[in-house]
Design a protein around this motif. Structure first.
Motif, PDB file in Angstrom:
ATOM      1  N   ASP A 137      -2.009  -5.141  -1.512  1.00 51.81           N
ATOM      2  CA  ASP A 137      -2.773  -3.989  -1.998  1.00 51.81           C
ATOM      3  C   ASP A 137      -2.636  -2.752  -1.108  1.00 51.81           C
ATOM      4  OD1 ASP A 137      -4.242  -5.053   0.101  1.00 51.81           O
ATOM      5  OD2 ASP A 137      -6.152  -5.090  -0.985  1.00 51.81           O
ATOM      6  N   VAL A 138      -1.830  -2.833  -0.055  1.00 53.78           N
ATOM      7  CA  VAL A 138      -1.559  -1.673   0.807  1.00 53.78           C
ATOM      8  C   VAL A 138      -0.436  -0.845   0.175  1.00 53.78           C
ATOM      9  CG1 VAL A 138      -0.655  -0.951   3.061  1.00 53.78           C
ATOM     10  CG2 VAL A 138      -2.328  -2.823   2.919  1.00 53.78           C
ATOM     11  N   VAL A 139      -0.610   0.475   0.182  1.00 48.74           N
ATOM     12  CA  VAL A 139       0.424   1.374  -0.333  1.00 48.74           C
ATOM     13  C   VAL A 139       0.896   2.252   0.828  1.00 48.74           C
ATOM     14  CG1 VAL A 139       1.024   3.150  -2.020  1.00 48.74           C
ATOM     15  CG2 VAL A 139      -0.663   1.392  -2.606  1.00 48.74           C
ATOM     16  N   SER A 140       2.203   2.362   0.978  1.00 50.89           N
ATOM     17  CA  SER A 140       2.834   3.108   2.070  1.00 50.89           C
ATOM     18  C   SER A 140       3.584   4.305   1.487  1.00 50.89           C
ATOM     19  CB  SER A 140       3.807   2.165   2.797  1.00 50.89           C
ATOM     20  OG  SER A 140       4.604   2.851   3.710  1.00 50.89           O
ATOM     21  N   TYR A 141       3.389   5.470   2.111  1.00 51.43           N
ATOM     22  CA  TYR A 141       4.039   6.711   1.688  1.00 51.43           C
ATOM     23  C   TYR A 141       4.870   7.264   2.845  1.00 51.43           C
ATOM     24  CZ  TYR A 141       0.577   6.541  -2.066  1.00 51.43           C
ATOM     25  OH  TYR A 141      -0.188   6.155  -3.133  1.00 51.43           O
ATOM     26  N   PRO A 142       6.069   6.707   3.092  1.00 49.14           N
ATOM     27  CA  PRO A 142       6.889   7.180   4.210  1.00 49.14           C
ATOM     28  C   PRO A 142       7.746   8.388   3.831  1.00 49.14           C
ATOM     29  CG  PRO A 142       7.947   5.316   3.172  1.00 49.14           C
ATOM     30  CD  PRO A 142       6.649   5.542   2.435  1.00 49.14           C
TER      31      PRO A 142
END
Length: 116
Positions: A103-108
């Motif tokens: 459920d973690v969202v990463s925006y690199p």
């Protein structure tokens, strides 16, 4: 595994890896639901220790949103996109990345410094 999303849909991080430039800054904002907050930081710390030992790594800082924010932002400096791409693509890093809660969202996104 965390979901990767692009801040700039026209230039996703994997496309940025093709640029031969440096030094660069990786700004990675994570949306971490309350239920996953306790598990997230120990996993991130393991990843950070791995990255700190990689060729081309310069520095890393983690920041937390104020108030009740569920956002964390990692700001990492690398000598080049090539160094970051090599570290990111390593099997050991990929195994650790797979451990993040779903459920973690990463925006690199990768940035270069400009003069202002």
């Amino acid at each position: 595994m965390a979901t990767l999303q692009s801040l700039d849909p026209h230039t996703p991080m994997f496309a940025q890896f093709k640029e031969k430039t440096g030094p660069i800054v990786l700004a990675n904002t994570f949306l971490v639901p309350k239920e996953s907050a306790e598990a997230f930081l120990p996993l991130f710390r393991r990843q950070a220790e791995f990255m700190k030992a990689q060729p081309g790594f310069v520095s890393l800082r983690m920041h937390k949103g104020t108030g009740d924010s569920r956002l964390l932002m990692n700001v990492a400096v690398w000598e080049s996109t090539e160094a970051l791409a090599t570290a990111f693509g390593s099997p050991e890093f990929q195994r650790m990345a797979a451990e993040f809660p779903d459920d973690v969202v990463s925006y690199p996104h990768i940035f270069e410094q400009i003069d202002v």
